[in-house]
Design a protein around this motif. Sequence first.
Motif, PDB file in Angstrom:
ATOM      1  N   VAL A 177     -69.514  -0.310  24.376  1.00 21.87           N
ATOM      2  CA  VAL A 177     -69.196   1.108  24.573  1.00 21.87           C
ATOM      3  C   VAL A 177     -70.392   1.970  24.161  1.00 21.87           C
ATOM      4  CG1 VAL A 177     -67.773   3.021  23.731  1.00 21.87           C
ATOM      5  CG2 VAL A 177     -66.696   0.883  24.436  1.00 21.87           C
ATOM      6  N   ASP A 178     -71.025   1.610  23.056  1.00 20.14           N
ATOM      7  CA  ASP A 178     -72.198   2.358  22.608  1.00 20.14           C
ATOM      8  C   ASP A 178     -73.340   2.234  23.613  1.00 20.14           C
ATOM      9  OD1 ASP A 178     -73.410   3.966  20.478  1.00 20.14           O
ATOM     10  OD2 ASP A 178     -74.739   2.260  20.183  1.00 20.14           O
ATOM     11  N   LEU A 179     -73.513   1.035  24.186  1.00 21.79           N
ATOM     12  CA  LEU A 179     -74.556   0.827  25.176  1.00 21.79           C
ATOM     13  C   LEU A 179     -74.304   1.668  26.435  1.00 21.79           C
ATOM     14  CD1 LEU A 179     -76.978  -0.658  26.489  1.00 21.79           C
ATOM     15  CD2 LEU A 179     -75.392  -2.481  27.121  1.00 21.79           C
ATOM     16  N   ILE A 180     -73.067   1.663  26.928  1.00 24.75           N
ATOM     17  CA  ILE A 180     -72.756   2.421  28.137  1.00 24.75           C
ATOM     18  C   ILE A 180     -72.898   3.918  27.888  1.00 24.75           C
ATOM     19  CG2 ILE A 180     -70.994   2.921  29.873  1.00 24.75           C
ATOM     20  CD1 ILE A 180     -72.226   0.111  30.019  1.00 24.75           C
ATOM     21  N   ARG A 181     -72.483   4.378  26.714  1.00 27.73           N
ATOM     22  CA  ARG A 181     -72.682   5.800  26.370  1.00 27.73           C
ATOM     23  C   ARG A 181     -74.163   6.151  26.435  1.00 27.73           C
ATOM     24  NH1 ARG A 181     -70.536   6.758  20.662  1.00 27.73           N
ATOM     25  NH2 ARG A 181     -71.382   8.830  21.050  1.00 27.73           N
ATOM     26  N   ASN A 182     -75.003   5.276  25.897  1.00 26.12           N
ATOM     27  CA  ASN A 182     -76.442   5.522  25.919  1.00 26.12           C
ATOM     28  C   ASN A 182     -76.976   5.530  27.342  1.00 26.12           C
ATOM     29  OD1 ASN A 182     -79.146   5.633  24.470  1.00 26.12           O
ATOM     30  ND2 ASN A 182     -79.404   3.772  25.669  1.00 26.12           N
ATOM     31  N   ASP A 183     -76.502   4.582  28.176  1.00 31.31           N
ATOM     32  CA  ASP A 183     -76.932   4.544  29.577  1.00 31.31           C
ATOM     33  C   ASP A 183     -76.574   5.843  30.300  1.00 31.31           C
ATOM     34  OD1 ASP A 183     -78.043   2.048  29.386  1.00 31.31           O
ATOM     35  OD2 ASP A 183     -76.465   0.996  30.497  1.00 31.31           O
ATOM     36  N   LEU A 184     -75.333   6.260  30.162  1.00 27.81           N
ATOM     37  CA  LEU A 184     -74.887   7.464  30.866  1.00 27.81           C
ATOM     38  C   LEU A 184     -75.596   8.711  30.351  1.00 27.81           C
ATOM     39  CD1 LEU A 184     -71.039   6.993  31.409  1.00 27.81           C
ATOM     40  CD2 LEU A 184     -72.958   6.338  32.880  1.00 27.81           C
ATOM     41  N   ASN A 185     -75.929   8.735  29.064  1.00 23.87           N
ATOM     42  CA  ASN A 185     -76.630   9.890  28.510  1.00 23.87           C
ATOM     43  C   ASN A 185     -78.007  10.092  29.139  1.00 23.87           C
ATOM     44  OD1 ASN A 185     -75.384  11.590  26.455  1.00 23.87           O
ATOM     45  ND2 ASN A 185     -75.014   9.689  25.339  1.00 23.87           N
ATOM     46  N   GLN A 186     -78.554   9.046  29.760  1.00 22.58           N
ATOM     47  CA  GLN A 186     -79.868   9.169  30.382  1.00 22.58           C
ATOM     48  C   GLN A 186     -79.812   9.819  31.765  1.00 22.58           C
ATOM     49  OE1 GLN A 186     -82.435   5.619  29.893  1.00 22.58           O
ATOM     50  NE2 GLN A 186     -80.822   4.803  28.596  1.00 22.58           N
ATOM     51  N   ILE A 187     -78.606   9.883  32.366  1.00 22.18           N
ATOM     52  CA  ILE A 187     -78.505  10.468  33.699  1.00 22.18           C
ATOM     53  C   ILE A 187     -77.460  11.573  33.771  1.00 22.18           C
ATOM     54  CG2 ILE A 187     -79.233   8.310  34.793  1.00 22.18           C
ATOM     55  CD1 ILE A 187     -76.278   7.928  35.638  1.00 22.18           C
ATOM     56  N   ALA A 188     -76.701  11.788  32.693  1.00 20.21           N
ATOM     57  CA  ALA A 188     -75.606  12.764  32.701  1.00 20.21           C
ATOM     58  C   ALA A 188     -75.578  13.521  31.383  1.00 20.21           C
ATOM     59  CB  ALA A 188     -74.265  12.060  32.935  1.00 20.21           C
ATOM     60  N   VAL A 189     -74.778  14.580  31.339  1.00 22.14           N
ATOM     61  CA  VAL A 189     -74.591  15.361  30.115  1.00 22.14           C
ATOM     62  C   VAL A 189     -73.107  15.342  29.746  1.00 22.14           C
ATOM     63  CG1 VAL A 189     -76.590  16.824  30.533  1.00 22.14           C
ATOM     64  CG2 VAL A 189     -74.353  17.518  31.425  1.00 22.14           C
ATOM     65  N   HIS A 190     -72.825  15.801  28.527  1.00 17.22           N
ATOM     66  CA  HIS A 190     -71.451  15.890  28.027  1.00 17.22           C
ATOM     67  C   HIS A 190     -70.740  14.528  28.105  1.00 17.22           C
ATOM     68  CE1 HIS A 190     -72.307  20.104  28.147  1.00 17.22           C
ATOM     69  NE2 HIS A 190     -72.259  20.177  29.464  1.00 17.22           N
ATOM     70  N   VAL A 191     -71.464  13.475  27.736  1.00 12.98           N
ATOM     71  CA  VAL A 191     -70.903  12.121  27.794  1.00 12.98           C
ATOM     72  C   VAL A 191     -69.904  11.929  26.656  1.00 12.98           C
ATOM     73  CG1 VAL A 191     -71.422   9.654  27.649  1.00 12.98           C
ATOM     74  CG2 VAL A 191     -72.944  11.190  28.921  1.00 12.98           C
ATOM     75  N   LYS A 192     -68.737  11.370  26.977  1.00 14.72           N
ATOM     76  CA  LYS A 192     -67.700  11.167  25.964  1.00 14.72           C
ATOM     77  C   LYS A 192     -66.846   9.955  26.335  1.00 14.72           C
ATOM     78  CE  LYS A 192     -64.613  14.450  28.293  1.00 14.72           C
ATOM     79  NZ  LYS A 192     -63.803  15.685  28.160  1.00 14.72           N
ATOM     80  N   VAL A 193     -66.146   9.443  25.315  1.00 15.85           N
ATOM     81  CA  VAL A 193     -65.211   8.335  25.506  1.00 15.85           C
ATOM     82  C   VAL A 193     -63.811   8.922  25.645  1.00 15.85           C
ATOM     83  CG1 VAL A 193     -64.271   6.196  24.545  1.00 15.85           C
ATOM     84  CG2 VAL A 193     -66.674   6.787  24.153  1.00 15.85           C
ATOM     85  N   ASN A 194     -63.233   8.796  26.829  1.00 13.50           N
ATOM     86  CA  ASN A 194     -61.887   9.330  27.068  1.00 13.50           C
ATOM     87  C   ASN A 194     -60.793   8.414  26.543  1.00 13.50           C
ATOM     88  OD1 ASN A 194     -62.818  11.631  28.369  1.00 13.50           O
ATOM     89  ND2 ASN A 194     -62.683  10.731  30.406  1.00 13.50           N
ATOM     90  N   ARG A 195     -60.964   7.110  26.724  1.00 13.90           N
ATOM     91  CA  ARG A 195     -59.980   6.117  26.270  1.00 13.90           C
ATOM     92  C   ARG A 195     -60.750   4.960  25.655  1.00 13.90           C
ATOM     93  NH1 ARG A 195     -56.510   4.351  31.246  1.00 13.90           N
ATOM     94  NH2 ARG A 195     -55.168   3.444  29.625  1.00 13.90           N
ATOM     95  N   PHE A 196     -60.259   4.447  24.536  1.00 12.11           N
ATOM     96  CA  PHE A 196     -60.990   3.402  23.814  1.00 12.11           C
ATOM     97  C   PHE A 196     -60.110   2.172  23.614  1.00 12.11           C
ATOM     98  CE2 PHE A 196     -62.482   1.446  19.789  1.00 12.11           C
ATOM     99  CZ  PHE A 196     -63.750   1.073  20.219  1.00 12.11           C
ATOM    100  N   ARG A 197     -60.595   1.028  24.072  1.00  6.91           N
ATOM    101  CA  ARG A 197     -59.954  -0.290  23.893  1.00  6.91           C
ATOM    102  C   ARG A 197     -58.497  -0.289  24.340  1.00  6.91           C
ATOM    103  NH1 ARG A 197     -60.243  -3.771  18.869  1.00  6.91           N
ATOM    104  NH2 ARG A 197     -60.384  -5.493  20.339  1.00  6.91           N
ATOM    105  N   TYR A 198     -58.270   0.066  25.591  1.00  5.46           N
ATOM    106  CA  TYR A 198     -56.921  -0.053  26.140  1.00  5.46           C
ATOM    107  C   TYR A 198     -56.783  -1.411  26.825  1.00  5.46           C
ATOM    108  CZ  TYR A 198     -59.154   1.505  30.517  1.00  5.46           C
ATOM    109  OH  TYR A 198     -59.972   1.627  31.612  1.00  5.46           O
ATOM    110  N   MET A 199     -55.537  -1.847  26.976  1.00  9.79           N
ATOM    111  CA  MET A 199     -55.242  -3.204  27.433  1.00  9.79           C
ATOM    112  C   MET A 199     -54.989  -3.250  28.938  1.00  9.79           C
ATOM    113  SD  MET A 199     -55.160  -6.013  25.595  1.00  9.79           S
ATOM    114  CE  MET A 199     -54.765  -5.295  23.992  1.00  9.79           C
ATOM    115  N   GLU A 200     -55.555  -4.278  29.584  1.00  7.77           N
ATOM    116  CA  GLU A 200     -55.289  -4.544  30.991  1.00  7.77           C
ATOM    117  C   GLU A 200     -54.866  -5.993  31.158  1.00  7.77           C
ATOM    118  OE1 GLU A 200     -57.883  -1.640  33.698  1.00  7.77           O
ATOM    119  OE2 GLU A 200     -59.067  -3.251  32.830  1.00  7.77           O
TER     120      GLU A 200
END
Length: 321
Positions: A177-200
């Motif tokens: 999750v931290d890695l993906i947040r960092n990736d998205l921060n390089q191409i987008a703004v206002h990056v946030k986690v909407n849902r964390f560790r939900y089950m599928e």
Amino acid sequence: MKADLVRKEMNRCGIAGTPFLFGVDFEKSNGFFVENPLKNASIPFVIGQTSNVRIPATPIPVPELKILRTDAEAYQQKFDTVHKGLLHGDSFLLNLTERTPILTNLTLEQIFWHSQAKYKLLLPGQCVCFSPESFVQIKNGEIFSYPMKGTLDATIPQAEQLLLDNYKEKCEHDTIVDLIRNDLNQIAVHVKVNRFRYMERVRTIHGEILQTSSEICGTLPQNWNHILGDLIFHLLPAGSISGAPKPATIRLIQEAEQIHRGYYTGVFGYFDGNNLDSGVLIRYIEKAGDCYFFRSGGGITVNSCAAEEYQEVLKKIYLPI
């Protein structure tokens, strides 16, 4: 087609608002691109409710899938290479994969037609993919990612709680999750986690398995469609099937695995002229001559055990039919 040409074509069609199907391999060397793919079924695909093919009415035999042989010793050698790098600090999380020979009574086409998965792709004569994992989605100028890390047999008593409480799985999911947040921060703004560790839940011919995911989103620049290919390529390879930090982790993967992954763990997606949806090419069967191989893998951390990780690799060998 060379991957860089795919990137350029994505930019061109993004500017024009022209629908397309694209795919890029893990190494970012090769890919495919189909303009107006709903009118061209040369590469059959399903993404959500969108497809360029219809499932034929012809029934199939009862699906069979058999592992021809396992090689825990070879996996142990790869694991030891990876674990040494983890202890050295070269990586914090690494996705280690295996190529397992299988026997099945179905063709690649039959597997494609009848598998139940959100993301399905058939490269005729080469491979079939039935992936549950999103790469990124772009909707109304916002980009979403849904990293999937953490797997457990759903038939185990109190499986959901066991998966949520598993320290190794929690560390793995936190890191991705931290890695993906960092990736998205390089191409987008206002990056946030909407849902964390939900089950599928994922259905297989052997029963259900549980997987944990998170939803991360950010806002793209106004002209995102003009640089669509650039944006997507900037995120490659997908964090969930490489690791963190990416450059050193990819070098460690290449040292351990010793073979190219090709389209396995690459990405593919569909742009409808306004929005984009894409998946990670996991749950993947490839054909080489008359032989079939199932590619599967899992995240490795310093807390991982080789025997347990290899069993997870084998559990992911299934048909979702």
